[in-house]
Design a protein around this motif. Structure first.
Motif, short mmCIF file in Angstrom:
data_model
loop_
_atom_site.label_atom_id
_atom_site.label_comp_id
_atom_site.label_asym_id
_atom_site.label_seq_id
_atom_site.Cartn_x
_atom_site.Cartn_y
_atom_site.Cartn_z
N SER A 35 0.85 -1.18 0.00
CA SER A 35 0.00 0.00 0.00
C SER A 35 0.89 1.24 0.00
O SER A 35 2.10 1.16 0.23
N GLU A 36 0.30 2.39 -0.26
CA GLU A 36 1.07 3.63 -0.25
C GLU A 36 1.62 3.92 1.14
O GLU A 36 2.72 4.45 1.29
N THR A 37 0.86 3.56 2.17
CA THR A 37 1.33 3.74 3.55
C THR A 37 2.55 2.87 3.83
O THR A 37 3.53 3.31 4.44
N ASP A 38 2.49 1.63 3.35
CA ASP A 38 3.63 0.72 3.51
C ASP A 38 4.88 1.31 2.86
O ASP A 38 5.97 1.32 3.45
N TYR A 70 5.55 4.39 2.18
CA TYR A 70 6.00 5.58 2.92
C TYR A 70 6.83 5.17 4.13
O TYR A 70 7.90 5.73 4.40
#
Length: 283
Positions: free
Chosen positions: A147-150, A152
């Motif tokens: 995911s984008e959070t991962d 980041y």
């Protein structure tokens, strides 16, 4: 505890969809006993953060002692081995090169490092990074994509480790073409690579390229290549049963005599003398 093999370590789990993997080492029955990873290369970038205990890491021609808070970043061009005490515990992060697409600042810093970055985190930064790594382990355990959070969080960890290990002077070298040249050299130094061919490959005259290379790194093209080859040879002699002539050829030297001369000039002893010292340790 002395293994005599050199191998390339690949990961069956890493792919373009999931170019990230994180784990704790050692695992299972290895915990509570000395353990050794023999001399090897990777097909990915490896990040190690030591949680506890003591270990000795051999990276190219360097011997580095590791304790809680120590870290290493290894590119695919780094050859290394690790000896862990029974109390050693570390976090291991593996990243494919594709993960850094769009993040050339990180990729460039890694290439300029010469294959490895190492240092120690201060206690506060250490706790923060370990906390993030725990989150990533839980989040990515059952996932097939990031995911984008991962992404980041991973980039945050990578940048913090780089900040703690890369010389600020080196960070000022931001020319993309220069890093492309280093990337090419770092991944081809054992082959028939010459200053003439490399200059032509990147659109320069040989004379101009040689001068610019020296100005940037303070060392000539040939000396840079020889240094990488000699570091690799130093590691091979520690763990490999090849003859000196075979090691010279493996590392890109066409002449055993020249190899021996350069090896002694750099390390203060000949390859044969170094090999004898290693054999005595094993005996």
């Amino acid at each position: 505890m002395k293994d005599k093999s050199t191998y390339v370590e690949r990961s069956k789990k890493l792919n373009l969809e999931m170019p990230f993997e994180i784990s704790i080492h050692p695992m299972g029955s290895q915990i509570g006993m000395p353990y050794r990873f023999p001399l090897h290369w990777h097909t990915y970038y490896e990040f190690e953060i030591y949680l506890a205990g003591h270990a000795t890491e051999y990276i190219n021609d360097k011997t580095i002692q590791k304790t809680k808070g120590s870290f290493s970043i290894l590119t695919p061009s780094a050859c290394h081995a690790v000896e862990m005490n029974e109390d050693t515990l570390l976090i291991n992060i593996r990243l494919l090169e594709s993960f850094f697409n769009g993040h050339n600042d990180i990729k460039n810093a890694l290439e300029l490092s010469g294959g490895m970055v190492f240092g120690s985190l201060d206690p506060k930064e250490f706790e923060r990074i370990i906390y993030i790594c725990q989150i990533l382990r839980e989040e990515c355990a059952q996932k097939s994509t990031l995911s984008e959070t991962d992404k980041y969080l991973i980039l945050y960890v990578v940048r913090k480790l780089l900040d703690g290990g890369v010389d600020p002077i080196l960070k000022k070298n931001t020319d993309k073409l220069f890093f492309d040249i280093l990337y090419y050299i770092n991944h081809n130094f054992t082959g028939k690579i010459t200053v003439e061919d490399t200059a032509k490959r990147f659109g320069f005259t040989c004379n101009y390229f040689g001068k610019k290379f020296y100005k940037r790194l303070g060392v000539s093209f040939n000396d840079y290549i020889n240094n990488m080859r000699l570091n690799y040879a130093y590691s091979l002699i520690v763990d490999n049963e090849q003859t000196i002539e075979e090691i010279a050829n493996t590392c890109g030297f066409s002449s055993r005599t020249y190899f021996s001369t350069m090896f002694r000039k750099k390390f203060g002893f000949t390859p044969v003398e170094w090999q004898k010292k290693q054999k005595k340790k094993i005996e």
